[in-house]
Design a protein around this motif. Sequence first.
Motif, mmCIF file in Angstrom:
data_model
loop_
_atom_site.group_PDB
_atom_site.id
_atom_site.type_symbol
_atom_site.label_atom_id
_atom_site.label_comp_id
_atom_site.label_asym_id
_atom_site.label_seq_id
_atom_site.Cartn_x
_atom_site.Cartn_y
_atom_site.Cartn_z
ATOM 1 N N VAL A 19 5.409 -14.248 1.879
ATOM 2 C CA VAL A 19 5.320 -14.793 0.228
ATOM 3 C C VAL A 19 6.020 -13.498 -0.559
ATOM 4 O O VAL A 19 6.130 -13.715 -1.684
ATOM 5 C CB VAL A 19 3.691 -14.661 -0.036
ATOM 6 N N GLY A 68 -5.773 -11.781 -1.262
ATOM 7 C CA GLY A 68 -5.037 -12.296 -0.038
ATOM 8 C C GLY A 68 -5.026 -11.447 1.362
ATOM 9 O O GLY A 68 -5.296 -11.840 2.277
ATOM 10 N N ASP A 106 13.596 -9.127 -10.422
ATOM 11 C CA ASP A 106 13.948 -10.461 -11.099
ATOM 12 C C ASP A 106 15.455 -10.774 -11.214
ATOM 13 O O ASP A 106 16.327 -10.658 -12.137
ATOM 14 C CB ASP A 106 13.434 -10.402 -12.523
ATOM 15 N N TYR A 109 6.621 -9.293 -2.144
ATOM 16 C CA TYR A 109 5.553 -8.384 -2.547
ATOM 17 C C TYR A 109 4.956 -8.826 -3.798
ATOM 18 O O TYR A 109 3.849 -8.706 -4.142
ATOM 19 C CB TYR A 109 6.272 -7.277 -2.948
ATOM 20 N N ALA A 110 5.857 -9.661 -4.768
ATOM 21 C CA ALA A 110 5.373 -10.089 -6.005
ATOM 22 C C ALA A 110 3.746 -10.980 -5.684
ATOM 23 O O ALA A 110 2.954 -10.924 -6.572
ATOM 24 C CB ALA A 110 6.057 -10.925 -6.726
ATOM 25 N N ARG A 111 3.956 -11.790 -4.764
ATOM 26 C CA ARG A 111 2.918 -12.612 -4.468
ATOM 27 C C ARG A 111 1.749 -12.225 -3.698
ATOM 28 O O ARG A 111 0.770 -12.709 -3.413
ATOM 29 C CB ARG A 111 3.269 -14.139 -4.014
ATOM 30 N N SER A 143 -1.344 -10.139 -2.552
ATOM 31 C CA SER A 143 -2.546 -9.722 -3.417
ATOM 32 C C SER A 143 -3.710 -9.026 -2.668
ATOM 33 O O SER A 143 -3.817 -9.366 -1.265
ATOM 34 C CB SER A 143 -3.090 -11.073 -4.176
#
Lengths: 197, 197, 197, 197
Positions: free
Chosen positions: A29, A38, B119, A31-33, A35
């Motif tokens: 997913v 998770g 981004d 790094y940003a997603r 958690s």
Amino acid sequence: MTPQPKAARRSQTSRQAILNAALDLVGEVGYARLSIEGIAARAGAGKQTIYRWWPSKGAVLFDALMMLTEGEDQEAAELPDTGDLEADLKTVLRATVDELNEPRYSEPMRALAVEILVDPVLAADFTERVDQPMKELKLRRLRKAQEARQLAPEIDLDVAVELIWGPLRSRWLHREGPLTHEYADTIVETVLNGLRG
Amino acid sequence: MTPQPKAARRSQTSRQAILNAALDLVGEVGYARLSIEGIAARAGAGKQTIYRWWPSKGAVLFDALMMLTEGEDQEAAELPDTGDLEADLKTVLRATVDELNEPRYSEPMRALAVEILVDPVLAADFTERVDQPMKELKLRRLRKAQEARQLAPEIDLDVAVELIWGPLRSRWLHREGPLTHEYADTIVETVLNGLRG
Amino acid sequence: MTPQPKAARRSQTSRQAILNAALDLVGEVGYARLSIEGIAARAGAGKQTIYRWWPSKGAVLFDALMMLTEGEDQEAAELPDTGDLEADLKTVLRATVDELNEPRYSEPMRALAVEILVDPVLAADFTERVDQPMKELKLRRLRKAQEARQLAPEIDLDVAVELIWGPLRSRWLHREGPLTHEYADTIVETVLNGLRG
Amino acid sequence: MTPQPKAARRSQTSRQAILNAALDLVGEVGYARLSIEGIAARAGAGKQTIYRWWPSKGAVLFDALMMLTEGEDQEAAELPDTGDLEADLKTVLRATVDELNEPRYSEPMRALAVEILVDPVLAADFTERVDQPMKELKLRRLRKAQEARQLAPEIDLDVAVELIWGPLRSRWLHREGPLTHEYADTIVETVLNGLRG
DNA sequence: CGGTAACCGAGACGGTACGTCCGGTCTTGAT
DNA sequence: ATCAAGACCGGACGTACCGTCTCGGTTACCG
């Protein structure tokens, strides 16, 4: 990361499961997603177990990546020294180029590198465990070159390290261009000879 | 950011309030704790008004910083050219050093620079509005130097730009050392002359 | 419960879903294992939506039970008055016995009654919306009986209410014995006539 | 509570420390925020030591309160019997009023009483060790009164106990009014004479 | 010049994740 | 075997924001 509780009773099973889960998830997913919730779920661990031993998701990922490279550290205890500085640097940079083109490792590593820019705790840890030792190796090699008159005596070796290894890291981090062996060679040649030629 | 709806009816009052709020807040709590919700509240604006015109908090901050530097862009339409490349480069890098040592602007700028690494939309916008124009200026100056035989003819000017301006950006972004005029001078001299001397 | 935000924009859909979910869940798992998280999940609502409008899970359940009894309130605007106090009280207490033997309503009601013992906010709400109005009804009926010389003139009617309705509530709350019509009759007779006979 | 393991090796030091910690904490933070973890920490005991000997925090508090009242039980082996039932009941209820107005004991006792409504194991234990013996005393006294024709012969003594002692407990548990000697007297008089007078 | 369509503030909504607390189980080493 | 200590899995807490969605109120253009 530096653990606050005495690490004696620490469960190695959990540790492994958590690090593996972190690696799996960051691949799936990004790094940003990623958690902590998770990671815990995937690892079959309680969240508290993660918070007990790591201060942030970046720290978990850092340990996970370190786990991957374990064992390699010893073999590369020294940079190559054939007596020909230019050739040796090209060898080293080309190897780095190859590593950075391996997306399996490179993508999480980039994420981690970005996180380091923003998280001082992580930055300190990275410096101590990776950056500093690597820099010693580089400085040692350059010092020998300087003694062998292959570098001008007035050169500040810290600056030299920046000039030689910086461009590659920048291109990688900012995705500013392809990383190729030719690029590695060009950097080495140009930095050694100067722009005036 | 490039607005999707027709910008005709756009309230300049809101825009200003939002950008100012973003600047204020980033100074007070830092980029990590900056939130669109917080900006809206501080600006006395609805969240939707932000989401309508900007795709992310990074984009808001970007516009806010651009607003700060508005007007300066025109004057520096060209890099200095006294005929002495080394002196001109030192002038430019020293000026950059001074800017980057201004924490009021530098800290949010660093945060933005980090966000850009992560981004792609923001990255594209930054490239188009800042990086690309700046790079043209740099290339133009170096091209003239190359024509004047102050740079070796075989030098790839893209690489030259990386070597000259890269180290400063790296030190700044990674907080790897103090940014001083001396450092700027050293970089210029070393890169021009090469490490071999 | 008393809502802090202006209730104008409140979604009745969500409210209904939440109250129904609370009732369902309390029936399935009991009050102890009822959780706001669970209610939200079952209702397809965000937790914040519950926290916005209710201060505790007890308050949600209270509203849910109130919803069940809506409409009944008006019809029973007055306790029966046939002129025969003893008969009327038996009628009322027997009806209460029947309600309390309905486990579908009785079990959550018991849980709520217990919660009220412990949560002053809930207690205040219960007093205002249920207890106080009910007590008025009771007092009104007893006052008429006292005027009709069916109760001794020196009797404190508050105490009389406690003596008549208290035993039933106690048996129910403490599960101290079966609730039957005979029990209701016995209480009424004994309290009216006194233990001395 | 009745210990499951053979209590032979049980550490009395730990037991005391745990019961004292429970009492201290319930006074400081209230029953709702009392936790087994907290008790263990305060007592310098391991959590397991508590779980080994008690089934719940309610059970710990119950034992703690029993410890406080140890020794008093024997002296009051019988309710007073001067031959005047009304006077004797007033004496007993007034004493209870005084106890319940002692907040140091009354507050934890209330919490425990509430817990008993909800925890069947605790309820059984309470019945066996406190409620049942007390009820025997009450019944014994009332039986003598009935034999002495001070209570009507058709009165069910269980109901009589409920009517005499119930109102006080209810007022206390539901905080429905002040507990005074006058209130105790009124209850006794009214229940004995009946509402009709 | 009145209608209407986009904007605006406000903020409720379904969600995701946070970091914390605690429950109840378990393991370790010391007594 | 019990104890202090405390790691472990797990469930729930109450909070912060996300990005979407009404809701009225207010412009400002357009027919």
